[in-house]
Design a protein around this motif. Structure first.
Motif, short mmCIF file in Angstrom:
data_model
loop_
_atom_site.label_atom_id
_atom_site.label_comp_id
_atom_site.label_asym_id
_atom_site.label_seq_id
_atom_site.Cartn_x
_atom_site.Cartn_y
_atom_site.Cartn_z
N PHE A 39 0.85 -1.18 0.00
CA PHE A 39 0.00 0.00 0.00
C PHE A 39 0.89 1.24 0.00
CE2 PHE A 39 1.17 0.00 4.41
CZ PHE A 39 1.20 1.35 4.74
N ALA A 40 0.33 2.36 -0.42
CA ALA A 40 1.03 3.64 -0.35
C ALA A 40 0.00 4.74 -0.21
CB ALA A 40 1.89 3.88 -1.60
N LEU A 41 0.14 5.55 0.82
CA LEU A 41 -0.76 6.68 1.07
C LEU A 41 0.09 7.93 1.10
CD1 LEU A 41 -3.54 6.85 3.80
CD2 LEU A 41 -1.92 8.72 3.49
N SER A 42 -0.21 8.90 0.23
CA SER A 42 0.66 10.07 0.18
C SER A 42 0.00 11.27 -0.46
CB SER A 42 1.94 9.74 -0.59
OG SER A 42 1.65 9.54 -1.96
N HIS A 43 0.58 12.44 -0.18
CA HIS A 43 0.28 13.63 -0.96
C HIS A 43 1.09 13.56 -2.26
CE1 HIS A 43 -1.12 15.63 2.89
NE2 HIS A 43 -2.06 15.96 2.03
N LEU A 47 8.55 14.94 -2.33
CA LEU A 47 8.72 14.68 -0.90
C LEU A 47 9.98 15.33 -0.33
CD1 LEU A 47 7.71 10.92 -0.95
CD2 LEU A 47 6.34 12.82 -0.10
N ALA A 48 11.05 15.35 -1.11
CA ALA A 48 12.30 15.93 -0.61
C ALA A 48 12.14 17.41 -0.33
CB ALA A 48 13.41 15.70 -1.62
N ARG A 49 11.41 18.11 -1.18
CA ARG A 49 11.23 19.55 -1.00
C ARG A 49 10.14 19.87 0.02
NH1 ARG A 49 10.71 22.57 -6.61
NH2 ARG A 49 10.80 24.32 -5.15
N ALA A 50 9.23 18.94 0.25
CA ALA A 50 8.11 19.20 1.15
C ALA A 50 8.51 19.13 2.62
CB ALA A 50 6.99 18.20 0.89
N GLY A 51 9.63 18.47 2.89
CA GLY A 51 10.03 18.34 4.28
C GLY A 51 9.03 17.52 5.06
N GLY A 52 8.67 17.99 6.24
CA GLY A 52 7.73 17.25 7.08
C GLY A 52 6.28 17.58 6.84
N ARG A 53 5.99 18.38 5.79
CA ARG A 53 4.61 18.79 5.58
C ARG A 53 3.80 17.79 4.79
NH1 ARG A 53 4.44 24.28 2.71
NH2 ARG A 53 6.07 23.29 1.45
N ALA A 54 4.45 16.84 4.12
CA ALA A 54 3.74 15.89 3.28
C ALA A 54 3.52 14.57 4.01
CB ALA A 54 4.51 15.64 1.99
N ILE A 55 2.35 14.00 3.84
CA ILE A 55 2.05 12.69 4.39
C ILE A 55 2.52 11.63 3.40
CG2 ILE A 55 0.21 11.11 5.09
CD1 ILE A 55 -1.45 13.61 5.81
N ARG A 56 3.26 10.66 3.89
CA ARG A 56 3.76 9.58 3.04
C ARG A 56 3.90 8.32 3.88
NH1 ARG A 56 4.41 7.06 -1.87
NH2 ARG A 56 6.54 6.31 -2.23
N LEU A 57 2.99 7.39 3.71
CA LEU A 57 3.02 6.10 4.41
C LEU A 57 3.03 5.00 3.36
CD1 LEU A 57 0.13 6.77 6.98
CD2 LEU A 57 2.53 7.40 7.22
N HIS A 58 3.85 3.97 3.52
CA HIS A 58 3.86 2.89 2.53
C HIS A 58 4.63 1.69 3.06
CE1 HIS A 58 8.13 3.12 1.32
NE2 HIS A 58 8.02 4.39 1.65
N ASN A 59 4.47 0.58 2.37
CA ASN A 59 5.32 -0.59 2.64
C ASN A 59 5.86 -1.14 1.33
OD1 ASN A 59 3.05 -1.78 1.51
ND2 ASN A 59 2.83 -3.37 3.09
N TYR A 60 6.15 -0.23 0.38
CA TYR A 60 6.71 -0.61 -0.91
C TYR A 60 8.11 -1.19 -0.73
CZ TYR A 60 3.12 1.53 -3.93
OH TYR A 60 1.96 1.83 -4.61
#
Length: 249
Positions: A39-43, A47-60
């Motif tokens: 699964f992958a859940l994200s904005h 991601l590198a530029r977003a810092g801690g503001r982006a949600i990114r969860l996965h088990n890829y």
């Protein structure tokens, strides 16, 4: 009845997750229960530029995740782009029906298959004023997904993304403070977005050309932008205007 029992089992577990780590573990277990390997859940952001503001969860797989993030594919991913033109979940096999694919898109999808990410199912997540996102479930290319579980995956994806937003306790990439246009400012912005110049807009609205320019200037100030193109994007982003407003059929 089996589907209802499955929903009654998995959705409360998603809602009950009390940390992002807990939600990640729960989504992994639920994905397995629904017949998916990953699964992958994200904005949909870099991601590198977003810092801690982006949600990114996965088990890829780690190698695919590293390649994905190193190449900032969160913005250009055809799966993500396809999710922007539909309001319900879709199988990846339908992506060519939703958006035109470039050679680079096809190369990326092929690379994903080589790394263990074959067919999948993606649930769009659109919240006005925030970066778009999604929750995807995927399998290796040689593993079939369980079709009867897709309606449950739709619900799980929607509840999971909302739970992630609440647990993150932020509104990532929101326009802050939220700009509010006057009715006349919105009218002027709308006609400019439809491709009309200030003079044409003035004739349509029955005001002077200078008045139109003034309204557009004040609208830009409210959004803290200095270009009309950015103004159009911001009004689409927060729901002040919609694509239906601009593209009249």
């Amino acid at each position: 009845m089996h589907m209802y029992k499955l929903v009654a089992d998995v959705v409360p577990r998603i809602i009950a997750a009390d940390t992002l780590g807990d939600l990640t573990d729960t989504l992994g277990a639920v994905a397995t229960q629904l017949g998916f390997a990953h699964f992958a859940l994200s904005h949909h952001v870099d991601l590198a530029r977003a810092g801690g503001r982006a949600i990114r969860l996965h088990n890829y797989p780690e190698r695919w995740a590293a390649y994905y993030e190193t190449n900032a594919l969160g913005v250009t991913d055809p799966v993500h782009r396809a999710s922007h033109v539909t309001s319900i979940g879709f199988r990846w096999s339908r992506i060519p029906e939703l958006i035109p694919l470039t050679a680079r898109d096809r190369q990326m999808l092929a690379r994903g298959r080589d790394e263990g990410i074959g067919d999948g199912f993606t649930v769009p997540a659109h919240v006005p004023g925030e970066a778009r996102g999604s929750c995807s479930f995927a399998n290796p290319a040689d593993r079939e997904m369980t079709r009867e579980h897709l309606p449950v995956a739709q619900l799980v994806g929607a509840f999971a993304f909302e739970r992630a937003r609440r647990l993150a306790a932020v509104r990532p990439f929101a326009v802050t403070p939220r700009a509010v246009l006057t009715d006349r400012q919105r009218d002027c912005v709308l006609w400019v977005a439809r491709g009309k110049g200030d003079w044409e807009t003035s004739r349509i609205l029955g005001v002077s050309e200078e008045t139109v320019a003034c309204h557009i200037k004040h609208a830009c100030e409210r959004y803290d932008v200095n270009k009309r193109t950015l103004l159009m994007i911001r009004t689409l982003f927060d729901g002040t205007l919609t694509f239906g407003d601009i593209v009249q059929r």
